[in-house]
Design a protein around this motif. Structure first.
Motif, PDB file in Angstrom:
ATOM      1  N   LEU A  75       0.891  -1.220  -0.224  1.00 56.31           N
ATOM      2  CA  LEU A  75       0.107  -0.142   0.038  1.00 56.31           C
ATOM      3  C   LEU A  75       0.842   1.090  -0.076  1.00 56.31           C
ATOM      4  O   LEU A  75       0.804   2.321  -0.738  1.00 56.31           O
ATOM      5  N   VAL A  76       1.794   1.310   0.978  1.00 52.66           N
ATOM      6  CA  VAL A  76       2.883   2.375   0.945  1.00 52.66           C
ATOM      7  C   VAL A  76       3.507   2.726  -0.526  1.00 52.66           C
ATOM      8  O   VAL A  76       3.423   3.790  -0.809  1.00 52.66           O
ATOM      9  N   VAL A  77       4.100   1.550  -0.962  1.00 55.74           N
ATOM     10  CA  VAL A  77       4.818   1.817  -2.201  1.00 55.74           C
ATOM     11  C   VAL A  77       3.930   2.129  -3.297  1.00 55.74           C
ATOM     12  O   VAL A  77       4.224   3.363  -4.211  1.00 55.74           O
ATOM     13  N   SER A  78       2.828   1.739  -3.449  1.00 56.93           N
ATOM     14  CA  SER A  78       1.609   2.203  -4.452  1.00 56.93           C
ATOM     15  C   SER A  78       1.290   3.597  -3.977  1.00 56.93           C
ATOM     16  O   SER A  78       1.137   4.622  -5.350  1.00 56.93           O
ATOM     17  N   LEU A  79       1.030   4.031  -2.787  1.00 60.19           N
ATOM     18  CA  LEU A  79       0.701   5.493  -2.622  1.00 60.19           C
ATOM     19  C   LEU A  79       1.772   6.225  -3.014  1.00 60.19           C
ATOM     20  O   LEU A  79       1.558   7.448  -3.434  1.00 60.19           O
ATOM     21  N   VAL A 131       2.174  -5.267 -14.424  1.00 64.78           N
ATOM     22  CA  VAL A 131       3.011  -5.773 -15.587  1.00 64.78           C
ATOM     23  C   VAL A 131       4.679  -5.376 -15.170  1.00 64.78           C
ATOM     24  O   VAL A 131       5.550  -6.137 -15.448  1.00 64.78           O
ATOM     25  N   ALA A 132       4.626  -4.260 -14.591  1.00 63.82           N
ATOM     26  CA  ALA A 132       6.048  -3.668 -14.394  1.00 63.82           C
ATOM     27  C   ALA A 132       6.555  -3.629 -13.198  1.00 63.82           C
ATOM     28  O   ALA A 132       7.133  -2.528 -12.573  1.00 63.82           O
ATOM     29  N   GLY A 133       6.046  -4.274 -12.102  1.00 62.13           N
ATOM     30  CA  GLY A 133       6.398  -4.014 -10.869  1.00 62.13           C
ATOM     31  C   GLY A 133       6.862  -5.305 -10.029  1.00 62.13           C
ATOM     32  O   GLY A 133       6.622  -6.479 -10.195  1.00 62.13           O
ATOM     33  N   ARG A 134       7.696  -5.057  -9.036  1.00 54.37           N
ATOM     34  CA  ARG A 134       7.967  -6.129  -7.870  1.00 54.37           C
ATOM     35  C   ARG A 134       7.355  -6.115  -6.586  1.00 54.37           C
ATOM     36  O   ARG A 134       7.879  -6.774  -5.719  1.00 54.37           O
ATOM     37  N   ASP A 135       6.834  -4.756  -6.528  1.00 53.79           N
ATOM     38  CA  ASP A 135       5.818  -4.565  -5.096  1.00 53.79           C
ATOM     39  C   ASP A 135       4.782  -3.769  -5.488  1.00 53.79           C
ATOM     40  O   ASP A 135       4.665  -3.304  -6.938  1.00 53.79           O
ATOM     41  N   GLY A 136       4.025  -3.526  -4.726  1.00 51.18           N
ATOM     42  CA  GLY A 136       2.889  -2.486  -4.786  1.00 51.18           C
ATOM     43  C   GLY A 136       1.693  -3.459  -4.993  1.00 51.18           C
ATOM     44  O   GLY A 136       1.547  -4.532  -5.078  1.00 51.18           O
ATOM     45  N   LEU A 137       0.579  -2.739  -4.905  1.00 50.02           N
ATOM     46  CA  LEU A 137      -0.829  -3.598  -4.805  1.00 50.02           C
ATOM     47  C   LEU A 137      -1.123  -4.113  -6.285  1.00 50.02           C
ATOM     48  O   LEU A 137      -1.543  -5.228  -6.261  1.00 50.02           O
TER      49      LEU A 137
END
Lengths: 257, 247
Positions: free
Chosen positions: A62-66, A202-208
């Motif tokens: 959540l923190v990463v996405s925000l 597609v392009a993440g290693r973390d996040g929601l």
């Protein structure tokens, strides 16, 4: 009926609707039409939620996405509004650049994903770049339109009272378009959030968005529903926060007619 | 009344092939109240825009000696500013905040809107908004007031009231005034000189001096008579109605 009891009633009705929805979900689950892994029970989802909270994984994502969405959104707005002001006031620049802006606005930011990864690698920068693309062009266009719709009389008054240059911008042009800008921020913040989740898938290693993909790969539908609920709630919360801007006294006029 | 404050010499204005103003010469003296009346679409507002400097004549010249402020038909106030902030626009030359506050207070009292300082224009009635516009234009130092049909968006009674209000404000803060209006009574009641314009291209058809001192009532003989003359000039009433006119 007072405002307060009106509010209470609408909260009660809304809670009721959510309750009915969960009821239907439970009922469908109980019939066993769907396999347990295709439709987990509300209880299983609640358990998954508790687990996610204990391991802090959900919070991390959540923190990463925000972080990404706030970065991409802020940069896009900080550049989009000046672009719109410039194009809105200078006809020659508008003529030259408007087709380009329209082109990019109609190009889904997701089409940029391959380039985003090639240029920025997998991680924060690629996602921020995609969010930027999703927000910058609509904000610039909306600002152009807003500037174009400022009644000429305001500029004449500004000139008569010596509001020129920076003062003209900060005391006339910007306040005159503020109501429309706030509406645009609400719309594009939603857009930014959609793109953030899609980009992370597609392009993440973390996040929601990555978490959603991860749950999918592990067939953890209980986790998937937890993540979907969180994503939706965050979107709603962002809009609520931005809606507060409409309560600023100096923009009220824009919502009264 | 001293020398002219605002002079137009042989002013013409074309918009493409359309001639809007033809050869208008006009000298407006210091402290004079001049009303421009004419059929709608005749070019009154163009003339006012040339007087204010927002538009340039195609030929002829404008001699403008002084600072002027314009009051618009409606919505000339900044909707994002409160009454006090809008009035403060007219007082931007003041540096001392205490002085600024006291002058704002004075203007608010003058237009009798005490208690509305922190209201926004959309929270006021049309008549109140126009009073604030007048206060903004009259606040601080300016010499000429240009009024572009300032009361035309108001209902009849409010319009009558605001005419008195304007006369009173001008008594307190004398200015040279140019009023553009299609309201003939308004012109006759308020102005020292009424200039009747022709259909487009606008030319000066008639100048009418009204000597009864301001402020006047709508029913005073010279006001009634002037109204008749103007109506006749505009072809709305027949000349018969102007029997007894003394030029």
């Amino acid at each position: 009926m007072t405002n307060r009891s009106n509010n209470l009633r609408s909260v009660a009705v809304q809670t009721g609707v959510v309750g009915v929805l969960i009821g239907i979900w439970t009922l469908v689950w109980a019939t066993g039409i769907f396999h347990e892994s295709a439709l987990p029970s509300p209880l299983a989802v609640l358990r998954a939620f508790g687990m996610e909270l204990r391991t802090w994984r959900l919070t991390n994502d959540l923190v990463v996405s925000l972080f990404r969405v706030s970065c991409g959104f802020s940069i896009a707005v900080a550049l989009g509004i000046p672009t719109g002001l410039w194009l809105g006031r200078v006809a020659a620049s508008r003529e030259a650049l408007l087709p380009l802006i329209n082109f990019f606005r109609n190009l889904s930011p997701l089409a940029w994903i391959p380039f985003a990864i090639l240029w920025f690698g997998v991680g924060d920068a690629a996602t921020i770049f995609l969010i930027f693309l999703a927000v910058y062009f609509p904000v610039a266009l909306a600002t152009i339109a807003a500037v174009g719709s400022i009644p000429a009389v305001y500029f004449r008054v500004a000139r008569a009272y010596g509001l020129t240059g920076v003062e003209g911008l900060s005391k006339v042009t910007l306040p005159a378009i503020m109501p429309q800008i706030i509406t645009t921020l609400r719309v594009t913040a939603g857009l930014a959030w959609l793109i953030d989740v899609a980009a992370e898938m597609v392009a993440g290693r973390d996040g929601l968005g990555f978490a959603v993909m991860d749950s999918r790969n592990g067939l953890r539908t209980d986790l998937l529903i937890v993540q979907m609920i969180v994503i939706g709630l965050i979107g709603v919360t962002m809009d609520r926060v931005l809606m507060r801007l409409t309560r600023i006294p100096s923009v009220q006029w824009g919502y009264q007619r | 009344m001293s020398g002219p404050n605002l002079t137009l010499t042989n002013v013409s204005r074309w918009f493409g092939a359309v001639e809007v103003l033809r050869d208008i010469s006009l000298a407006i003296g210091d402290g004079e109240f001049v009303a421009l009346v004419g059929p709608s679409g005749c070019g009154k507002t163009t003339l006012l825009n040339i007087l204010s400097g927002d538009d340039q004549p195609s030929s002829g010249s404008v001699d403008r000696q002084s600072r002027m402020r314009m009051v618009y038909q409606q919505d000339g106030l900044f909707p994002w500013q409160t009454v006090a902030e809008n009035i403060a626009l007219g007082l931007r030359h003041l540096i001392d905040p205490a002085e600024l506050q006291s002058q704002i207070g004075q203007m608010v009292r003058l237009i009798q809107l005490e208690g509305f300082e922190d209201h926004y224009p959309h929270q006021l009635s049309g008549g109140m908004r126009q009073r604030v516009e007048l206060a903004r234009a009259l606040a601080g130092k300016s010499d000429i007031l240009l009024l572009d049909e300032p009361f035309s968006s108001l209902d009849y009674l409010t319009r009558l009231r605001l005419r008195h209000e304007l006369a009173r404000l001008l008594h307190e803060r004398p200015r040279t005034v140019v009023l553009v209006t299609h309201d003939i009574e308004e012109a006759a009641q308020l102005a020292d000189r009424v200039i009747v314009l022709t259909e487009r291209p606008a030319q000066i058809r008639r100048e009418l001096r009204i000597r009864t001192p301001r402020p006047r009532d709508l029913t005073q003989p010279e006001v009634v008579q002037a109204t008749r003359v103007i109506l006749a000039e505009l072809g709305i009433e027949t000349e018969d109605a102007t029997v007894g006119e003394s030029q």
